[in-house]
Design a protein around this motif. Sequence first.
Motif, PDB file in Angstrom:
ATOM      1  N   VAL A  59       0.919  -1.160   0.158  1.00 20.59           N
ATOM      2  CA  VAL A  59       0.033  -0.022   0.065  1.00 20.59           C
ATOM      3  C   VAL A  59       1.043   1.196  -0.062  1.00 20.59           C
ATOM      4  CG1 VAL A  59      -1.546   1.486   1.368  1.00 20.59           C
ATOM      5  CG2 VAL A  59      -1.915  -1.181   1.058  1.00 20.59           C
ATOM      6  N   ALA A  60       0.840   2.002  -0.907  1.00 24.28           N
ATOM      7  CA  ALA A  60       1.514   3.231  -0.942  1.00 24.28           C
ATOM      8  C   ALA A  60       0.723   4.723  -0.378  1.00 24.28           C
ATOM      9  CB  ALA A  60       1.738   3.753  -2.421  1.00 24.28           C
ATOM     10  N   ILE A  61       1.514   5.351   0.524  1.00 22.35           N
ATOM     11  CA  ILE A  61       0.749   6.472   0.960  1.00 22.35           C
ATOM     12  C   ILE A  61       1.528   7.716   0.448  1.00 22.35           C
ATOM     13  CG2 ILE A  61       0.597   7.812   2.996  1.00 22.35           C
ATOM     14  CD1 ILE A  61       0.497   5.483   4.886  1.00 22.35           C
ATOM     15  N   ILE A  62       0.982   8.532  -0.331  1.00 21.26           N
ATOM     16  CA  ILE A  62       1.673   9.721  -0.887  1.00 21.26           C
ATOM     17  C   ILE A  62       1.155  10.811  -0.180  1.00 21.26           C
ATOM     18  CG2 ILE A  62       1.794  10.691  -3.263  1.00 21.26           C
ATOM     19  CD1 ILE A  62       0.524   7.375  -3.237  1.00 21.26           C
ATOM     20  N   THR A  63       2.282  11.588   0.259  1.00 18.56           N
ATOM     21  CA  THR A  63       2.068  12.727   1.154  1.00 18.56           C
ATOM     22  C   THR A  63       3.005  13.818   0.954  1.00 18.56           C
ATOM     23  OG1 THR A  63       1.968  13.383   3.599  1.00 18.56           O
ATOM     24  CG2 THR A  63       3.564  11.553   2.806  1.00 18.56           C
ATOM     25  N   PRO A  64       2.650  15.170   1.041  1.00 17.66           N
ATOM     26  CA  PRO A  64       3.575  16.340   0.825  1.00 17.66           C
ATOM     27  C   PRO A  64       4.697  16.085   2.197  1.00 17.66           C
ATOM     28  CG  PRO A  64       1.337  16.963   1.197  1.00 17.66           C
ATOM     29  CD  PRO A  64       1.305  15.558   1.247  1.00 17.66           C
ATOM     30  N   GLN A  84      -1.103  -4.326  10.831  1.00 16.95           N
ATOM     31  CA  GLN A  84      -1.898  -5.354  11.655  1.00 16.95           C
ATOM     32  C   GLN A  84      -2.707  -6.431  10.610  1.00 16.95           C
ATOM     33  OE1 GLN A  84      -4.298  -2.899  14.035  1.00 16.95           O
ATOM     34  NE2 GLN A  84      -2.766  -2.556  15.573  1.00 16.95           N
ATOM     35  N   ARG A  85      -2.855  -5.831   9.422  1.00 16.21           N
ATOM     36  CA  ARG A  85      -3.545  -6.835   8.387  1.00 16.21           C
ATOM     37  C   ARG A  85      -2.731  -7.150   7.428  1.00 16.21           C
ATOM     38  NH1 ARG A  85      -9.246  -4.984   7.709  1.00 16.21           N
ATOM     39  NH2 ARG A  85      -9.828  -3.558   9.501  1.00 16.21           N
ATOM     40  N   GLY A  86      -1.395  -7.142   7.551  1.00 13.16           N
ATOM     41  CA  GLY A  86      -0.154  -7.895   6.776  1.00 13.16           C
ATOM     42  C   GLY A  86       0.015  -7.056   5.458  1.00 13.16           C
ATOM     43  N   PHE A  87      -0.125  -5.748   5.609  1.00 10.16           N
ATOM     44  CA  PHE A  87       0.452  -4.722   4.565  1.00 10.16           C
ATOM     45  C   PHE A  87       1.845  -4.379   4.666  1.00 10.16           C
ATOM     46  CE2 PHE A  87      -4.086  -5.261   3.886  1.00 10.16           C
ATOM     47  CZ  PHE A  87      -4.378  -5.271   2.424  1.00 10.16           C
ATOM     48  N   LEU A  88       2.382  -4.197   3.466  1.00 10.34           N
ATOM     49  CA  LEU A  88       3.702  -3.325   3.589  1.00 10.34           C
ATOM     50  C   LEU A  88       3.404  -2.267   3.133  1.00 10.34           C
ATOM     51  CD1 LEU A  88       6.693  -3.200   4.084  1.00 10.34           C
ATOM     52  CD2 LEU A  88       7.115  -4.073   1.883  1.00 10.34           C
ATOM     53  N   VAL A  89       3.685  -0.973   3.881  1.00 10.91           N
ATOM     54  CA  VAL A  89       3.435   0.399   3.146  1.00 10.91           C
ATOM     55  C   VAL A  89       4.537   0.990   2.969  1.00 10.91           C
ATOM     56  CG1 VAL A  89       2.699   2.527   4.242  1.00 10.91           C
ATOM     57  CG2 VAL A  89       1.643   0.474   5.052  1.00 10.91           C
ATOM     58  N   ILE A  90       4.511   1.590   1.810  1.00 10.39           N
ATOM     59  CA  ILE A  90       5.631   2.644   1.288  1.00 10.39           C
ATOM     60  C   ILE A  90       5.062   3.872   1.336  1.00 10.39           C
ATOM     61  CG2 ILE A  90       6.754   3.100  -0.845  1.00 10.39           C
ATOM     62  CD1 ILE A  90       5.779   0.441  -2.262  1.00 10.39           C
ATOM     63  N   VAL A  91       5.939   4.693   2.074  1.00 10.47           N
ATOM     64  CA  VAL A  91       5.531   6.123   2.298  1.00 10.47           C
ATOM     65  C   VAL A  91       6.196   7.034   1.227  1.00 10.47           C
ATOM     66  CG1 VAL A  91       5.511   8.063   3.751  1.00 10.47           C
ATOM     67  CG2 VAL A  91       4.969   5.792   4.692  1.00 10.47           C
ATOM     68  N   CYS A  92       5.518   7.778   0.208  1.00 10.15           N
ATOM     69  CA  CYS A  92       6.217   8.523  -0.787  1.00 10.15           C
ATOM     70  C   CYS A  92       6.213  10.104  -0.523  1.00 10.15           C
ATOM     71  CB  CYS A  92       5.625   8.238  -2.004  1.00 10.15           C
ATOM     72  SG  CYS A  92       5.538   6.481  -2.522  1.00 10.15           S
ATOM     73  N   THR A  93       7.195  10.733   0.136  1.00  9.13           N
ATOM     74  CA  THR A  93       6.967  12.138   0.606  1.00  9.13           C
ATOM     75  C   THR A  93       7.462  13.002  -0.749  1.00  9.13           C
ATOM     76  OG1 THR A  93       7.235  11.468   2.590  1.00  9.13           O
ATOM     77  CG2 THR A  93       7.779  13.755   2.317  1.00  9.13           C
ATOM     78  N   TYR A  94       6.649  13.959  -1.141  1.00 15.87           N
ATOM     79  CA  TYR A  94       7.230  14.632  -2.146  1.00 15.87           C
ATOM     80  C   TYR A  94       7.450  16.278  -1.625  1.00 15.87           C
ATOM     81  CZ  TYR A  94       2.216  15.761  -2.407  1.00 15.87           C
ATOM     82  OH  TYR A  94       0.804  15.962  -2.215  1.00 15.87           O
ATOM     83  N   ILE A 117      -3.077   5.723  -0.947  1.00 14.33           N
ATOM     84  CA  ILE A 117      -3.704   6.597  -0.034  1.00 14.33           C
ATOM     85  C   ILE A 117      -2.947   7.935  -0.188  1.00 14.33           C
ATOM     86  CG2 ILE A 117      -4.283   7.005   2.463  1.00 14.33           C
ATOM     87  CD1 ILE A 117      -4.058   4.107   3.145  1.00 14.33           C
ATOM     88  N   PHE A 118      -3.795   8.979  -0.554  1.00 15.09           N
ATOM     89  CA  PHE A 118      -3.295  10.233  -0.538  1.00 15.09           C
ATOM     90  C   PHE A 118      -3.770  11.165   0.726  1.00 15.09           C
ATOM     91  CE2 PHE A 118      -3.683   8.278  -4.736  1.00 15.09           C
ATOM     92  CZ  PHE A 118      -2.520   8.963  -5.588  1.00 15.09           C
TER      93      PHE A 118
END
Length: 337
Positions: A59-64, A84-94, A117-118
């Motif tokens: 799951v990608a989280i895209i954020t300023p 907790q639900r077994g996802f690996l999160v990628i945080v993309c900070t621009y 997620i934005f």
Amino acid sequence: MATRLADIAAKAGVSQATVSRVINAKPGVSDDSRDNVLEAITSLGMPLERLQRNGTRLVAIITPDLSNPIFPEYITSLTTLLAQRGFLVIVCTYTPSGTSEDGYLAMLQNQPLSAAIFLAGKYDTKDTGLSTYRSLSERNIPSAFLNGAARDMNGLYAGTDDKTAMTMALRHLRDLGHRNIGLLLGDKNHYPTILKYQAAQQFFLDEHILHNEEMTAWTTYGVESGQMAARALIERGATAIACASDQLALGAVKATSSLGLSIPKDISVTGYDDSPAMRYMSPSLTTVRQPVDKICQSTVNGLMAMMDNKKLANRRDVLLFEPELIVRESTGRCSSR
């Protein structure tokens, strides 16, 4: 896995390769075939998440940039719930000097994303193109857009009710006797700012409070920009300032001090977000709290539902949450300056 793929393929009337593409959210599958595969998976009692390749679900989280302290709070809550639900999160900070939002989305095109997620983005600004976001919809990737107005594209829109938030702050200031209330807002084209401004105009109208346009300051989100804009409002006679973010409120506090005035004796200030440090500053900040945990929990639940039923991802859903006014030391009874 081969037997399971064969079972699903036979049930759906497609090839095993098509089943594999659907399971791993790959493009190149028609909507009808994708729906048939998902229905077959459901009817055979095989949860989709257990069939994801290698068990890795991204799951990608895209954020300023994270200078706004409310963004790390969102990221912490979202990553915890997803892990907790077994996802690996990628945080993309621009950032302005780094990779752009569009740049990250281009890099994510070839990744097997389960969802995106934005936290903010171009979607929350007027007159901006949406084609970059629609590329996710075309790949049947569920998307959630937080704290921005619902636009003409599929996805889950979740956030705080901005109109209610501004009304809460202004009602509090009115009850303290303030009538010369300044508005310290963000960019004029920013949808959340627009909603706050509309709520303020309606409040002043309903309460028969005269509010001249010179008592509204539009600026960029930040402490320094807030300080300069707040100084102008104070010089125009504001006894209270309702701010569109905690960062702007901090700027208003600094402006008050620079003019030799005190809070809340001379100027009352309200913020928006209830960032973690606001209770510890002196004076502590009266602000409107975003229900971050509720928003994040509902966002994750909504994304799970969209992953299980792709038809839910092909529509627009809006969830607005009630904010909470947190009264602290930065607001007080109006006194003549």
